[in-house]
Enzyme design. Structure first.
Site, PDB file in Angstrom:
ATOM      1  CG  ASN A  15     -22.532  39.812 -13.182  1.00  0.00           C
ATOM      2  OD1 ASN A  15     -23.899  39.397 -13.326  1.00  0.00           O
ATOM      3  ND2 ASN A  15     -21.623  38.962 -12.878  1.00  0.00           N
TER       4      ASN A  15
ATOM      5  CE  LYS B 182     -28.318  40.947 -24.824  1.00  0.00           C
ATOM      6  NZ  LYS B 182     -28.161  42.214 -25.226  1.00  0.00           N
TER       7      LYS B 182
ATOM      8  CE  LYS C 163     -25.619  46.325 -16.555  1.00  0.00           C
ATOM      9  NZ  LYS C 163     -25.247  45.030 -16.895  1.00  0.00           N
ATOM     10  CB  THR C 164     -28.197  49.403 -22.024  1.00  0.00           C
ATOM     11  OG1 THR C 164     -27.331  49.927 -21.314  1.00  0.00           O
ATOM     12  CG2 THR C 164     -28.666  50.394 -23.110  1.00  0.00           C
ATOM     13  CB  THR C 165     -31.842  45.938 -23.968  1.00  0.00           C
ATOM     14  OG1 THR C 165     -31.344  45.019 -22.950  1.00  0.00           O
ATOM     15  CG2 THR C 165     -31.061  45.857 -24.737  1.00  0.00           C
TER      16      THR C 165
ATOM     17  NE  ARG D 286     -44.585  48.687 -20.467  1.00  0.00           N
ATOM     18  CZ  ARG D 286     -44.573  47.831 -19.501  1.00  0.00           C
ATOM     19  NH1 ARG D 286     -43.922  47.982 -18.352  1.00  0.00           N
ATOM     20  NH2 ARG D 286     -44.465  46.327 -19.902  1.00  0.00           N
TER      21      ARG D 286
ATOM     22  CG  PHE E  10     -13.024  49.308 -22.786  1.00  0.00           C
ATOM     23  CD1 PHE E  10     -14.380  49.678 -22.670  1.00  0.00           C
ATOM     24  CD2 PHE E  10     -12.716  48.461 -23.843  1.00  0.00           C
ATOM     25  CE1 PHE E  10     -15.505  48.518 -23.207  1.00  0.00           C
ATOM     26  CE2 PHE E  10     -13.616  47.637 -24.261  1.00  0.00           C
ATOM     27  CZ  PHE E  10     -14.940  47.889 -24.113  1.00  0.00           C
TER      28      PHE E  10
ATOM     29  CD1 TRP F 227      -9.162  47.877 -19.418  1.00  0.00           C
ATOM     30  CD2 TRP F 227     -11.015  48.785 -18.785  1.00  0.00           C
ATOM     31  NE1 TRP F 227     -10.217  47.421 -20.185  1.00  0.00           N
ATOM     32  CE2 TRP F 227     -11.425  47.638 -19.614  1.00  0.00           C
ATOM     33  CE3 TRP F 227     -12.367  49.209 -17.856  1.00  0.00           C
ATOM     34  CZ2 TRP F 227     -12.777  47.447 -19.968  1.00  0.00           C
ATOM     35  CZ3 TRP F 227     -13.545  48.795 -18.339  1.00  0.00           C
ATOM     36  CH2 TRP F 227     -13.547  47.899 -19.315  1.00  0.00           C
TER      37      TRP F 227
ATOM     38  CD  GLU G  44     -22.791  50.865 -18.651  1.00  0.00           C
ATOM     39  OE1 GLU G  44     -22.259  51.296 -17.702  1.00  0.00           O
ATOM     40  OE2 GLU G  44     -23.079  50.007 -19.137  1.00  0.00           O
TER      41      GLU G  44
HETATM   42  P1  ATP Z   1     -27.376  45.375 -22.991  1.00  0.00           P
HETATM   43  O1  ATP Z   1     -27.101  46.639 -23.606  1.00  0.00           O
HETATM   44  O2  ATP Z   1     -27.369  44.368 -23.996  1.00  0.00           O
HETATM   45  O3  ATP Z   1     -28.934  45.606 -22.243  1.00  0.00           O
HETATM   46  P2  ATP Z   1     -26.154  45.847 -20.636  1.00  0.00           P
HETATM   47  O4  ATP Z   1     -26.583  47.372 -20.630  1.00  0.00           O
HETATM   48  O5  ATP Z   1     -26.641  45.026 -19.477  1.00  0.00           O
HETATM   49  O6  ATP Z   1     -26.504  45.169 -22.035  1.00  0.00           O
HETATM   50  P3  ATP Z   1     -23.336  46.525 -20.231  1.00  0.00           P
HETATM   51  O7  ATP Z   1     -22.826  46.170 -19.079  1.00  0.00           O
HETATM   52  O8  ATP Z   1     -23.715  47.957 -20.599  1.00  0.00           O
HETATM   53  O9  ATP Z   1     -24.649  45.741 -20.579  1.00  0.00           O
HETATM   54  O10 ATP Z   1     -22.329  45.981 -21.435  1.00  0.00           O
HETATM   55  C1  ATP Z   1     -22.681  46.349 -22.749  1.00  0.00           C
HETATM   56  C2  ATP Z   1     -22.211  45.234 -23.498  1.00  0.00           C
HETATM   57  O11 ATP Z   1     -21.625  44.088 -22.823  1.00  0.00           O
HETATM   58  C3  ATP Z   1     -23.429  44.865 -24.264  1.00  0.00           C
HETATM   59  O12 ATP Z   1     -23.175  44.361 -25.583  1.00  0.00           O
HETATM   60  C4  ATP Z   1     -23.774  43.416 -23.589  1.00  0.00           C
HETATM   61  O13 ATP Z   1     -24.562  42.277 -24.384  1.00  0.00           O
HETATM   62  C5  ATP Z   1     -22.567  42.884 -22.955  1.00  0.00           C
HETATM   63  N1  ATP Z   1     -22.678  42.069 -21.880  1.00  0.00           N
HETATM   64  C6  ATP Z   1     -23.463  42.334 -20.849  1.00  0.00           C
HETATM   65  N2  ATP Z   1     -23.533  41.417 -20.041  1.00  0.00           N
HETATM   66  C7  ATP Z   1     -22.400  40.879 -20.374  1.00  0.00           C
HETATM   67  C8  ATP Z   1     -21.564  39.504 -19.635  1.00  0.00           C
HETATM   68  N3  ATP Z   1     -22.131  39.410 -18.342  1.00  0.00           N
HETATM   69  N4  ATP Z   1     -20.545  39.314 -20.155  1.00  0.00           N
HETATM   70  C9  ATP Z   1     -20.089  39.621 -21.438  1.00  0.00           C
HETATM   71  N5  ATP Z   1     -20.677  40.694 -21.906  1.00  0.00           N
HETATM   72  C10 ATP Z   1     -21.978  41.166 -21.405  1.00  0.00           C
HETATM   73 MG    MG Z   2     -25.453  48.927 -20.578  1.00  0.00          MG
END
Ligand code: ATP
Ligand code: MG
Length: 175
Positions: free
Chosen positions: A11, A13, A15-17, A25, A68, A70, A107
């Site tokens: 949960n 931040k 994952k995507t980055t 890389r 979203f 939901w 995702e």
């Molecule tokens: P990022 O894209 O920054 O690497 P992520 O892929 O881990 O994040 P997602 O679950 O895909 O996160 O959510 C996408 C968005 O939600 C991003 O803008 C991210 O910064 C934000 N986000 C991620 N984790 C959280 C959290 N725990 N609470 C609130 N917002 C979050």
């Molecule tokens: Mg993501």
């Protein structure tokens, strides 16, 4: 080199980055990278950057539904489901060309959790992939069966996130 399977879940931040960072890389080493996104489609800084990298790193961002899952009614949900299935079919067709070395399914966990892509299909996809293909999957709540099938699993756990303090999404950091 045999391709392995990665999962970035949890949960927090990053994952995507992380997936995009790995893609960068790989691209730097001449690997051909394809990123397919699910339940997204919003413009984000990494898409702008990746477009500057040429043919060696391609993104299919999908189509943004404007809300979203939901908040969707039944008709919108069915439309969203059909779009996710299209994205998955696209990924399947692309990997069969043998053109790609690294595939990012960004995702995909959300599309599975929402019941839009059957878990068994994703498992079959992983098992039947071309031998050299490396796969990265992201999203919260990765199902156990995919965790078992993967070689690298990173669980990114939120310890703090500024959203909880009321800090809104910031350009270039969240998008
Ligand atoms: P990022 O894209 O920054 O690497 P992520 O892929 O881990 O994040 P997602 O679950 O895909 O996160 O959510 C996408 C968005 O939600 C991003 O803008 C991210 O910064 C934000 N986000 C991620 N984790 C959280 C959290 N725990 N609470 C609130 N917002 C979050
Ligand atoms: Mg993501």
């Amino acid at each position: 080199m045999k391709g392995l399977v990665h999962i970035y879940t949890g949960n927090g931040k990053g994952k995507t980055t992380a997936a995009v960072g790995l893609g960068l890389r790989a691209w730097g080493r001449g690997m051909k990278v394809l990123m397919v996104q699910f339940l997204k489609g919003m413009e984000s800084g990494e898409l702008i950057a990746i477009r500057k990298l040429g043919d060696g790193f391609h993104v299919n961002p999908g189509i943004y539904m404007g809300k979203f899952t939901w908040n969707m009614n039944e008709k919108e949900l069915a439309q969203a489901a059909s779009l996710q299935k299209q994205q998955f079919e696209y990924a399947k067709n692309e990997i069969m060309t043998g053109k790609w070395d690294l595939l990012i399914l960004d995702e995909i966990m959300a599309a599975i959790t929402a019941g839009m892509i059957p878990l068994e299909d994703v498992l079959a996809f992983i098992k039947g992939r071309p031998d050299k293909l490396e796969i990265v999957m992201t999203g919260r709540n990765a199902p156990d069966i995919l965790i078992e099938a993967a070689d690298y699993v990173s669980n990114i756990q939120e310890v703090k996130h500024p959203l909880k303090k009321g800090v809104a999404a910031r350009r270039g950091i969240e998008d």
